[in-house]
Design a protein around this motif. Structure first.
Motif, PDB file in Angstrom:
ATOM      1  N   MET A 127      30.581  42.822  54.595  1.00  0.00           N
ATOM      2  CA  MET A 127      31.753  42.011  54.250  1.00  0.00           C
ATOM      3  C   MET A 127      31.956  40.911  55.276  1.00  0.00           C
ATOM      4  SD  MET A 127      34.552  44.728  52.858  1.00  0.00           S
ATOM      5  CE  MET A 127      35.633  43.434  52.208  1.00  0.00           C
ATOM      6  N   SER A 178      29.173  38.163  54.852  1.00  0.00           N
ATOM      7  CA  SER A 178      29.282  37.375  53.623  1.00  0.00           C
ATOM      8  C   SER A 178      30.671  36.732  53.508  1.00  0.00           C
ATOM      9  CB  SER A 178      28.991  38.248  52.411  1.00  0.00           C
ATOM     10  OG  SER A 178      29.915  39.298  52.350  1.00  0.00           O
ATOM     11  N   GLU A 179      31.373  36.657  54.619  1.00  0.00           N
ATOM     12  CA  GLU A 179      32.672  35.957  54.705  1.00  0.00           C
ATOM     13  C   GLU A 179      33.777  36.629  53.897  1.00  0.00           C
ATOM     14  OE1 GLU A 179      31.607  31.937  53.592  1.00  0.00           O
ATOM     15  OE2 GLU A 179      31.365  31.412  55.701  1.00  0.00           O
ATOM     16  N   GLN A 180      33.557  37.890  53.444  1.00  0.00           N
ATOM     17  CA  GLN A 180      34.625  38.553  52.696  1.00  0.00           C
ATOM     18  C   GLN A 180      35.818  38.876  53.593  1.00  0.00           C
ATOM     19  OE1 GLN A 180      33.237  41.772  50.029  1.00  0.00           O
ATOM     20  NE2 GLN A 180      31.202  40.947  50.347  1.00  0.00           N
ATOM     21  N   ALA A 230      37.741  35.818  53.753  1.00  0.00           N
ATOM     22  CA  ALA A 230      38.453  35.641  52.486  1.00  0.00           C
ATOM     23  C   ALA A 230      39.694  36.538  52.438  1.00  0.00           C
ATOM     24  CB  ALA A 230      37.534  35.962  51.318  1.00  0.00           C
ATOM     25  N   LEU A 255      43.764  35.490  52.119  1.00  0.00           N
ATOM     26  CA  LEU A 255      44.592  36.024  51.038  1.00  0.00           C
ATOM     27  C   LEU A 255      45.707  36.904  51.604  1.00  0.00           C
ATOM     28  CD1 LEU A 255      41.681  36.730  48.587  1.00  0.00           C
ATOM     29  CD2 LEU A 255      43.491  35.067  48.226  1.00  0.00           C
ATOM     30  N   ALA A 266      32.159  34.506  48.569  1.00  0.00           N
ATOM     31  CA  ALA A 266      32.833  35.568  49.329  1.00  0.00           C
ATOM     32  C   ALA A 266      33.700  36.452  48.443  1.00  0.00           C
ATOM     33  CB  ALA A 266      33.663  34.971  50.479  1.00  0.00           C
ATOM     34  N   LEU A 267      33.167  36.831  47.286  1.00  0.00           N
ATOM     35  CA  LEU A 267      33.916  37.749  46.419  1.00  0.00           C
ATOM     36  C   LEU A 267      33.864  39.165  47.001  1.00  0.00           C
ATOM     37  CD1 LEU A 267      32.643  36.507  42.949  1.00  0.00           C
ATOM     38  CD2 LEU A 267      34.680  35.816  44.206  1.00  0.00           C
ATOM     39  N   PHE A 268      34.887  39.945  46.696  1.00  0.00           N
ATOM     40  CA  PHE A 268      34.914  41.329  47.189  1.00  0.00           C
ATOM     41  C   PHE A 268      34.025  42.183  46.284  1.00  0.00           C
ATOM     42  CE2 PHE A 268      39.297  39.700  48.205  1.00  0.00           C
ATOM     43  CZ  PHE A 268      38.956  39.333  49.491  1.00  0.00           C
ATOM     44  N   ASP A 269      32.941  42.686  46.874  1.00  0.00           N
ATOM     45  CA  ASP A 269      31.953  43.459  46.099  1.00  0.00           C
ATOM     46  C   ASP A 269      32.542  44.674  45.425  1.00  0.00           C
ATOM     47  OD1 ASP A 269      29.853  41.932  47.123  1.00  0.00           O
ATOM     48  OD2 ASP A 269      29.857  43.123  48.964  1.00  0.00           O
ATOM     49  N   SER A 270      33.558  45.261  46.073  1.00  0.00           N
ATOM     50  CA  SER A 270      34.017  46.563  45.597  1.00  0.00           C
ATOM     51  C   SER A 270      35.024  46.425  44.456  1.00  0.00           C
ATOM     52  CB  SER A 270      34.653  47.330  46.751  1.00  0.00           C
ATOM     53  OG  SER A 270      35.696  46.562  47.308  1.00  0.00           O
ATOM     54  N   LEU A 271      35.398  45.200  44.115  1.00  0.00           N
ATOM     55  CA  LEU A 271      36.397  45.007  43.064  1.00  0.00           C
ATOM     56  C   LEU A 271      35.785  44.259  41.885  1.00  0.00           C
ATOM     57  CD1 LEU A 271      39.454  43.826  45.204  1.00  0.00           C
ATOM     58  CD2 LEU A 271      38.971  46.128  44.369  1.00  0.00           C
ATOM     59  N   GLN A 291      40.008  41.653  39.303  1.00  0.00           N
ATOM     60  CA  GLN A 291      40.816  42.046  40.465  1.00  0.00           C
ATOM     61  C   GLN A 291      40.563  41.135  41.650  1.00  0.00           C
ATOM     62  OE1 GLN A 291      41.069  46.176  41.523  1.00  0.00           O
ATOM     63  NE2 GLN A 291      40.929  46.813  39.392  1.00  0.00           N
ATOM     64  N   PHE A 317      43.680  39.245  43.204  1.00  0.00           N
ATOM     65  CA  PHE A 317      43.887  39.968  44.465  1.00  0.00           C
ATOM     66  C   PHE A 317      45.238  39.662  45.101  1.00  0.00           C
ATOM     67  CE2 PHE A 317      43.416  40.945  48.931  1.00  0.00           C
ATOM     68  CZ  PHE A 317      42.682  42.121  48.908  1.00  0.00           C
ATOM     69  N   ARG A 349      39.810  32.486  41.947  1.00  0.00           N
ATOM     70  CA  ARG A 349      40.598  33.206  42.934  1.00  0.00           C
ATOM     71  C   ARG A 349      41.382  32.231  43.817  1.00  0.00           C
ATOM     72  NH1 ARG A 349      37.519  37.062  47.085  1.00  0.00           N
ATOM     73  NH2 ARG A 349      36.956  35.076  48.012  1.00  0.00           N
TER      74      ARG A 349
END
Ligand SMILES: Nc1ncnc2c1ncn2[C@@H]1O[C@H](COP(=O)(O)OP(=O)(O)OP(=O)(O)O)[C@@H](O)[C@H]1O
Ligand SMILES: [Mg+2]
Lengths: 261, 246
Positions: A125, A128-130, A133, A137, B83-88, B92, B96, B147
């Motif tokens: 995460m 990959s810049e999560q 992000a 948010l 940079a999307l959240f892989d787990s969602l 979602q 978010f 998003r």
């Protein structure tokens, strides 16, 4: 330059680097703890992590305990037979299991399974810049990622240890009855009569501490992962190694604290 | 609305930004161009507070040296790598922000809102329940865009919004950004290598070159300019003052 001075300088630098690393780790731990008690709390994340860390670790911990309990009974039998003290096999197997091997081996298995996956997930995460992000948010990664994992591991580990204890004793029982010629009901009575509350409780406390350490290592090295796949690989490896070493050293310290004197 | 003053940023010995200053007024759309590796993405991260500049000051939405979470209500960001959240699942990811925080929405309306944003970036509703790993690069990019605009923030940062998209979808996205700026009065900073984006989206263009903003002006001026650096870049010529080895 004088080679002795150069060597001293090198030693000094590595000590300073090492102390710096310890300082960062401890600071991170304190920060993580402070986030456990401050809202917002992410209940959904906690539930997910309880499943991931607790429920899905049951097979690994159970199998580890089963075989360890069996082997332990065989060894204790071999040892006690030299003193004609075979009657002690059930009680010593149980004590060895609930005080030491249940929590320690369970902790090490969970370190391998959970510290690695936490570090790899959070590390990925990060690269990959999560994580960036999340922050844009308005979500604090310490609260959203770290706190649920630490709470889940600290709560789940004692339960895993308790289950492991029971399965380990069962492993000893089945070896005792099937291979060593013990009478089933007598074996169980011996186990139950000798075990004291604190024997079991101390193992559960150890479990909670180990669970905390496992999640902490996973989160710390994930959050501080280097760049790219190599950085994540390095973070994962370090998390597992450090978690294992911390578990073994914490185990010694806790054993001293609980049982010395 | 956005003011950057003398931003410096280095990574170790590598000096990436060496004094970047600019302003973007409310309701204005700035497009930032510049060679690969010149620090455009780093500049956006400095604006957002994700990287702290070594020197210089950022002011956004009345906040000086903002921290990322303080900006969350004001700024939407599309990351270069989505940079999307892989787990969602996709929806979602988009919802978010809507499903968290003090003014959080319930699941059903948040999903509705996410589907609406997805439609605006040209994503069919069937993709809403997929996971990011199941999407193509261009689809991930568009989800990231959805998003970014989901909370309808007054300021938007887009890092290469049309990279990896086919020409038709790129036009859809350019039109969407223009619409958000013109109709909703949002302020936008868009990084791009796509000259169509520059034409369609920019009120003003800034070119990052050698750590500074080398050139600023309107889109029409940029396209008509005879500055050697700018023309080489815009026309994509191999020879000129910009080296190809960097
Ligand atoms: N975290 C970091 N650590 C070290 N160097 C970095 C880091 N982030 C960026 N850089 C360096 O900063 C420079 C600028 O990177 P940046 O991603 O901003 O380029 P860019 O202008 O967005 O390029 P592109 O158009 O290819 O996306 C690059 O040389 C990169 O190597
Ligand atoms: Mg970039």
């Amino acid at each position: 330059m004088n080679p002795i001075l150069a060597a001293l300088g090198a030693i000094g630098r590595s000590v300073a680097t090492g102390l710096g690393a310890v300082g960062r780790f401890v600071t991170f731990a304190a920060l993580a703890l402070s986030h456990l008690v401050r809202p917002p709390f992410y209940g959904r994340e906690l539930a997910l992590q309880l499943v991931q860390i607790g429920w899905l670790s049951l097979p690994v911990v159970g199998l580890t305990a089963l075989f360890t309990g069996g082997a332990l009974a065989l060894q204790i039998y071999a040892g006690s037979a030299r003193f004609n003290a075979e009657f002690a096999v059930p009680s010593i197997t149980a004590i060895g299991m609930v005080r030491e091997l249940g929590p320690v081996l369970g902790g090490l298995m969970v370190a391998a399974r959970v510290a690695s996956s936490i570090a790899a997930e959070i590390g990925t995460m990060k690269v990959s810049e999560q994580i960036d992000a999340l922050r844009t948010l308005a979500t604090d990664p310490m609260k959203y990622l770290v706190a649920p994992r630490i709470v889940a591991a600290t709560l789940a580990m004692p339960v895993l240890v308790a289950v492991g204890d029971a399965i380990g004793i069962l492993g000893g029982y089945s070896v005792g009855v099937n291979r060593l010629g013990f009478d089933g009901p007598t074996y169980l009575r011996n186990t139950m009569d000798f075990l004291e509350f604190w024997d079991v409780a101390s193992g559960l406390v150890k479990g909670a501490v180990f669970g905390f350490l496992v999640a902490l290592c996973g989160c710390y090295f994930g959050m501080h992962s280097g760049r790219g796949a190599q950085g994540v690989g390095e973070a994962t490896k370090t998390a597992v190694v450090l978690a294992s070493i911390l578990i073994l050293s914490a185990n010694y310290i806790l054993t001293e604290a609980f049982f010395s004197a | 609305m956005i003011r950057a003053q003398d931003i410096h940023k280095a990574f170790g010995p590598k000096r990436v930004l060496t004094g970047v200053s600019f302003e973007v007024a409310r309701g204005e759309s700035l497009v930032v161009i510049g060679g690969s590796g010149t620090g455009k993405s780093v500049l956006l991260k400095c604006l957002l507070g994700l990287e702290s500049p070594d020197r210089g000051e950022v002011m956004i939405a009345g906040l000086t040296r903002p921290r990322p979470h303080e900006l969350a209500a004001h700024v939407g960001m599309l990351f270069q790598g989505a940079a999307l959240f892989d787990s969602l699942p996709v929806w979602q990811n988009v919802a978010f922000r809507l499903m968290r925080g003090p003014a959080r929405m319930a699941r059903a309306p948040a999903r509705e809102a996410a589907l609406e944003k997805l439609a605006r970036v040209g994503m069919a509703p069937e993709s809403a329940d997929l996971y990011p790993a199941e999407l193509s690069g261009g689809m991930q990019k568009r989800v990231g865009l959805a998003r970014a605009i989901a909370g309808e923030p007054p300021i938007l940062f887009f890092d290469e919004p049309t990279a990896g998209l086919d020409p038709i979808l790129a036009a859809v996205i350019n039109a969407l950004i223009r619409e958000i700026v013109t109709e909703m009065g949002a302020t936008a900073v868009t990084i791009t290598h796509d000259m169509r984006t520059l034409r369609d989206v920019a009120d003003r263009v800034a070119m990052l070159h050698e750590g500074r903003l080398y050139w600023q002006g309107t889109a029409a001026e940029a396209l008509a300019s005879d500055d050697p650096v700018l023309t080489q870049f815009i026309q994509g010529r191999i020879d000129g003052p910009i080296p190809t080895l960097r």
